[in-house]
Scaffold this motif. Structure first.
Motif, PDB file in Angstrom:
ATOM      1  N   PRO A 198       0.809  -1.225   0.000  1.00  0.00           N
ATOM      2  CA  PRO A 198       0.000   0.000   0.000  1.00  0.00           C
ATOM      3  C   PRO A 198       0.845   1.279   0.000  1.00  0.00           C
ATOM      4  N   LEU A 232       2.184   1.677  -3.511  1.00  0.00           N
ATOM      5  CA  LEU A 232       1.113   2.131  -4.395  1.00  0.00           C
ATOM      6  C   LEU A 232       0.835   3.620  -4.210  1.00  0.00           C
ATOM      7  N   THR A 233       0.878   4.073  -2.980  1.00  0.00           N
ATOM      8  CA  THR A 233       0.658   5.491  -2.704  1.00  0.00           C
ATOM      9  C   THR A 233       1.758   6.330  -3.318  1.00  0.00           C
ATOM     10  N   CYS A 259      -4.198   3.870  -9.115  1.00  0.00           N
ATOM     11  CA  CYS A 259      -3.355   3.372  -8.014  1.00  0.00           C
ATOM     12  C   CYS A 259      -4.069   3.532  -6.683  1.00  0.00           C
ATOM     13  N   CYS A 295      -5.365   0.578  -4.192  1.00  0.00           N
ATOM     14  CA  CYS A 295      -4.931   0.567  -2.793  1.00  0.00           C
ATOM     15  C   CYS A 295      -6.134   0.616  -1.861  1.00  0.00           C
ATOM     16  N   ASN A 340      -7.252  -1.654   1.212  1.00  0.00           N
ATOM     17  CA  ASN A 340      -6.831  -1.099   2.498  1.00  0.00           C
ATOM     18  C   ASN A 340      -7.702   0.019   3.037  1.00  0.00           C
ATOM     19  N   ALA A 377      -5.498   3.675   3.391  1.00  0.00           N
ATOM     20  CA  ALA A 377      -4.968   4.208   2.139  1.00  0.00           C
ATOM     21  C   ALA A 377      -5.314   5.689   1.996  1.00  0.00           C
TER      22      ALA A 377
END
Length: 93
Positions: free
Chosen positions: A42, A45-46, A64, A68, A72, A76
């Motif tokens: 995560p 991805l962030t 993205c 995420c 999450n 996220a």
């Protein structure tokens, strides 16, 4: 085994600092795809989403964040706010 993904993410961070956004994207993608897991992926991805946003690729950035968030949820979203991402990209909870 998580060290390799972390190394990719750190290289992405270095390229972001240098303003070489496309190189950062390349390394963040490697980090995301290297043995994905619920703890570190995560974050990667962030970072990838922020790099895409910086590169004005808003569709990829949103994708993205959506990916995420599906896995999450609120975590996220909070992480995206830590990076200063605009609400219209990551939605609001």
């Amino acid at each position: 085994f998580l060290v390799q993904a972390r190394a990719y993410a750190l290289l992405g961070d270095a390229y972001m600092e240098k303003g070489q956004i496309q190189e950062a994207v390349n390394y963040y993608e490697k980090a995301v795809n290297y043995k994905p897991n619920e703890f570190f992926t995560p974050m990667y991805l962030t970072k990838l989403a922020v790099a895409h946003e910086t590169n004005k690729n808003y569709v990829k950035s949103k994708n993205c964040f959506d990916r995420c968030r599906r896995k999450n949820g609120l975590q996220a979203y909070r992480q995206s706010k830590r990076f200063g991402v605009r609400d219209e990209l990551c939605g609001s909870e």
